[in-house]
Design an enzyme around this catalytic site. Structure first.
Site, PDB file in Angstrom:
ATOM      1  N   PRO A   1       0.799  -1.233   0.000  1.00 34.67           N
ATOM      2  CA  PRO A   1       0.000   0.000   0.000  1.00 34.67           C
ATOM      3  C   PRO A   1       0.835   1.286   0.000  1.00 34.67           C
ATOM      4  O   PRO A   1       0.415   2.303   0.556  1.00 34.67           O
ATOM      5  CB  PRO A   1      -0.762  -0.132   1.318  1.00 34.67           C
ATOM      6  CG  PRO A   1       0.260  -0.751   2.247  1.00 34.67           C
ATOM      7  CD  PRO A   1       1.045  -1.710   1.388  1.00 34.67           C
ATOM      8  N   ASP A   2       2.005   1.262  -0.613  1.00 36.19           N
ATOM      9  CA  ASP A   2       2.944   2.389  -0.513  1.00 36.19           C
ATOM     10  C   ASP A   2       2.354   3.706  -0.999  1.00 36.19           C
ATOM     11  O   ASP A   2       2.408   4.724  -0.288  1.00 36.19           O
ATOM     12  CB  ASP A   2       4.208   2.071  -1.315  1.00 36.19           C
ATOM     13  CG  ASP A   2       4.851   0.760  -0.884  1.00 36.19           C
ATOM     14  OD1 ASP A   2       4.216  -0.281  -1.088  1.00 36.19           O
ATOM     15  OD2 ASP A   2       5.971   0.774  -0.360  1.00 36.19           O
ATOM     16  N   HIS A   3       1.813   3.722  -2.228  1.00 34.95           N
ATOM     17  CA  HIS A   3       1.324   4.987  -2.784  1.00 34.95           C
ATOM     18  C   HIS A   3       0.123   5.525  -2.002  1.00 34.95           C
ATOM     19  O   HIS A   3       0.039   6.722  -1.718  1.00 34.95           O
ATOM     20  CB  HIS A   3       0.947   4.802  -4.258  1.00 34.95           C
ATOM     21  CG  HIS A   3       2.103   4.398  -5.119  1.00 34.95           C
ATOM     22  ND1 HIS A   3       2.418   3.070  -5.343  1.00 34.95           N
ATOM     23  CD2 HIS A   3       3.024   5.123  -5.806  1.00 34.95           C
ATOM     24  CE1 HIS A   3       3.487   3.005  -6.128  1.00 34.95           C
ATOM     25  NE2 HIS A   3       3.875   4.229  -6.420  1.00 34.95           N
TER      26      HIS A   3
ATOM     27  N   GLY B   1       1.084   7.064   1.246  1.00 33.43           N
ATOM     28  CA  GLY B   1       1.533   8.444   1.087  1.00 33.43           C
ATOM     29  C   GLY B   1       0.386   9.424   1.112  1.00 33.43           C
ATOM     30  O   GLY B   1       0.493  10.522   1.689  1.00 33.43           O
TER      31      GLY B   1
END
Length: 787
Positions: free
Chosen positions: A557-559, A562
């Site tokens: 779920p990186d993006h 952010g």
């Protein structure tokens, strides 16, 4: 079950924000995120395509529900009265064919009455688009966003990502856009009109093809990946053990040396060449030998040994198992609400913390009468700034320690909106995103996409002189952001307590894998390990191969993490305008996944596990051409009838066993065969256009490289060609959030070399003279790269 830990004597960050929402209950997640940060949200529910009581509950926690008949004059007048004193008005349609209750004439009158209103429309393909009447589901989003083309195993058909994770990412992006427009209104006094497309916001947030990528692609931009599904299992391998599987991460030399010692330092792997990733990947014996080490141990035993040896590792859990992990219990990550039938339901308790307290659920959605008003007697409405900013965050200064994907995105979002963003770097601890240069030169396309509009300052914070200079920068800054392992800044003497002494107004935002507290807080933060321990990876499998986990190429779920941290930061900037106080916001990536699996978590707590798909047929289907596919989905009896008519199979409508969604799901294999027989001789574009014309949600599988030429994206201006002085050719990057009257497209200032603006920052921001700067560079306190 641990109860909510929200009760603190501090007013929520968005306590004075008033949000009026017109939407199906199942689409309520957008404003739920604002409600968790303290906004007063009144939802006026609209018709559903399919009734879903669980989704209606979990996506609307913390809201008040007012039932108005918007087909009547009285209903519209009451809605206008509420909008006259609202800050944000959102109208969401999941079916572009339905009339928007917020028609142009009504909205113009409301905006004339309340010129500071941020009015937004959210629909499948946007307003005025040639695809405005097309149908959209989360799996069609996967097809048209480039996500599907990268999901699955080499040599096999692509694999639909599980659950509605893509749609949920789109809802977060939409919430970010709303909050940004509101912040701009607070500074300029101008309201706004936003036109947001679910397809567009999802493509920007769920593993976007034209944003920074992670180690899964080895630094190669998604647009340059091979045509089929790439082999990626070796990056974060799944290994069997006594009671299931674990997932490990052995990428860097230090991680390999830890793994080597755990294995007993076998002679055949003792050579220095095994410090190289490619050598280990090429070995045909290494992974089987590691697997032999795990085979007779339980997941818990392997996990404990991995932690002792310093090897990043996670158990592969189901959602039901993940609900009981000690980390979630210690952090109050799940809580309970009571539904309309009096049942206790477990739901995720928000993904953000503010000032160390959870910004989470305040209760189940609550029905109110039509005469209910806003909770706060006055809304927050400061006078516009004397010199209104060109961009919402112009004049805001950010000191950015963010690395890899999540860290790059959380500050890039703010830099795009005008914030002076100083990327703090040190050559002894380089950002991993800089280490994959590929063929592009000293700056890779991957890095350029994640760090545009930023400046780089090289500084040694382990030197007292460097630390003192950083503190001087903090005195002039507004925000400090990081995504280190929890405790890293504290070990440097740079925690919030220390920085707030230098600047009481400072805001600090941090993200990590599992959060800054709890027994798992010290674990390394890698998205694939978080997906494994949250219950998502276990679902990302082919039905006929449940142990072939297939999420290796996906960056999630990186993006979206952010976006969450950017929202928390913006909420604190809004609170600071109101109160003058700084503060902290923290994010746990595991709790982001919880938020996106909320429907499943709630259903399990009720003993009512949800089907993987709401109806059938719902799958990918082969089309004419090499590795060409189309996604076709049905949500309801109406979709089923339309599909049968479109493919010439009206004979299926007469079968009693296919008259319900349950019956059709039971016959999925048979129905897939019937649909595939129709699609196999047709081009995917023809399949998509024919079925959409009939009202059936369908989409061609787009590869990332094909997205810039897809007419919808081109007309919406979602992507834009850009260049970089150190990259030989132009390349596409993500552009605008959507259509807006007052939010300009982002600048595309080139991403910096390490320390490229060190001298500028020391001179212009700190007032240090040239001789002193030269001395600091000579002694290693500062690091500078000539422009």
């Amino acid at each position: 079950m641990t109860q909510s830990t929200n009760a603190v004597n501090v007013e929520p960050a968005l306590a004075n924000l008033r949000v009026l929402e017109i939407a199906p209950l199942s689409a309520g997640a957008v404003t739920r995120y604002l409600a968790e940060l303290g906004a007063d949200v009144i939802l006026v529910p609209q018709a559903e395509i399919v009734d879903d009581a669980v989704a209606a509950l979990v996506r609307n926690t913390g809201k008040r529900v007012m039932r108005l008949d918007l087909t009547t004059t009285a209903g519209l007048e009451r809605l206008a009265e509420l909008a006259a004193d609202a800050d944000i008005l959102l109208s969401t349609r999941l079916d572009g064919r339905l009339a928007d209750p917020m028609n142009d004439e009504w909205l113009a009158a409301v905006r004339a009455r309340n010129p500071r209103l941020v009015a937004a429309r959210l629909s499948p393909f946007g307003t005025g688009s040639s695809l405005e009447n097309w149908q959209l589901t989360t799996s069609v989003m996967d097809a048209l966003s480039g996500v599907l083309s990268r999901s699955g195993m080499p040599g096999r058909e692509p694999l639909l990502p599980p659950t509605e994770v893509s749609l949920q990412c789109g809802y977060v992006q939409a919430a970010w856009a709303l909050l940004l427009a509101y912040f701009n209104r607070l500074r300029t006094g101008q309201g706004d009109a936003l036109d947001l497309s679910l397809m567009e916001v999802t493509a920007q947030c769920m593993d976007p093809g034209y944003a920074i990528g992670g180690s899964a692609t080895a630094g190669v931009p998604a647009s340059q990946l091979p045509r089929g599904r790439a082999e990626s299992r070796h990056m974060y391998p799944f290994l069997p053990c006594k009671d299931g599987f674990v997932r490990i991460c052995v990428l860097g030399p230090r991680q390999w040396q830890n793994m080597f010692r755990w294995m007993g330092e076998p002679e055949k792997y003792a050579g220095p060449e095994y410090n190289k990733l490619q050598v280990r990947f090429a070995s045909t014996t290494l992974m089987p030998d590691i697997a032999a080490l795990f085979r007779d141990k339980t997941r818990a035993e392997v996990e404990a040994e991995g932690e002792r040896h310093g090897v990043p590792i996670a158990p592969v859990l189901t959602v039901r198992e993940a609900m009981d992990i000690e980390q979630f219990a210690a952090r109050g990550a799940l809580t309970q609400v009571t539904d309309s039938q009096g049942r206790s339901v477990i739901v995720p308790n928000g993904a953000l913390e503010i000032d160390g307290a959870r910004a989470g659920v305040t209760g189940a959605p609550r029905e109110v009468g039509n005469d209910a008003g806003w909770i706060k007697p006055e809304r927050f409405d400061p006078p516009p700034e004397a010199m209104p900013p060109h961009r919402p965050l112009s004049g805001i200064t950010i000191l950015d320690f963010g690395v890899i994907v999540a860290g790059a995105e959380q500050s890039r979002l703010l830099a795009d909106q005008g914030a002076l963003t100083l990327k703090m770097e040190n050559k002894a601890f380089p950002d991993g995103a800089r280490q994959s240069l590929g063929m592009d030169g000293p700056i890779s396309i991957n890095f350029a996409m994640g760090h545009r509009n930023k400046k780089s300052v090289g500084i040694n914070l382990r030197d007292d002189r460097g630390k003192a200079m950083f503190i001087d920068m903090v005195r002039q800054a507004d925000v400090v952001m990081s995504n280190f392992k929890p405790g890293t800044l504290t070990s440097l003497g740079l925690d919030y307590g220390a920085l707030s002494q230098a600047n009481p107004n400072i805001i600090m935002g941090d993200s990590s894998a599992y959060g800054p507290t709890g027994p798992w807080s010290g674990r390394p933060g890698y998205g694939p390990l978080v997906r494994a321990s949250s219950g998502l990876a276990a679902q990302w499998v082919y039905p006929d191969a449940p142990s072939d986990f297939s999420d290796g190429m996906t960056v999630y779920p990186d993006h979206v993490s952010g976006r969450f941290l950017a929202m928390g930061t913006l909420a604190l900037l809004i609170r600071r305008m109101r109160t003058g106080r700084g503060g902290t916001t923290s994010l746990a990536q595991a709790e982001v996944i919880n938020a996106h699996l909320a429907d499943q978590i709630a259903a399990y707590s009720l003993g009512e596990p949800r089907p993987s798909r709401p109806d059938a047929p719902w799958n990918i289907y082969p089309c004419a051409g090499d590795d060409e596919w189309a996604v076709i989905t049905t949500r309801s009896d109406a979709d089923w009838r339309a599909l049968c008519g479109a493919i010439g199979r009206d004979d299926l409508l007469g079968r009693p066993d296919l008259r319900t969604a349950q019956g059709r799901r039971a016959a999925q294999a048979e129905l897939d065969g019937a649909v595939a027989a129709w699609t196999a001789s047709r081009a995917p574009e023809a399949v998509m256009e024919s079925l959409q014309a009939a009202g059936v949600p369908a989409g061609k599988m787009l590869r990332v490289i094909e997205m810039p030429d897809f007419p919808f994206y081109r007309k919406r201006g979602m992507l834009r060609l850009a260049g970089h002085p150190l990259i030989k050719h132009e390349f596409y990057m993500e552009n605008a959030l959507g259509r807006s009257e007052h939010l300009p497209d982002p600048d595309f200032a080139p991403a910096p070399l390490p320390g490229e603006q060190t001298i500028w920052a020391a001179s212009e921001l700190l007032g240090i003279d040239k001789d002193r700067i030269d001395e600091l560079i000579e002694t290693g306190v500062l690091e500078a790269t000539p422009t």
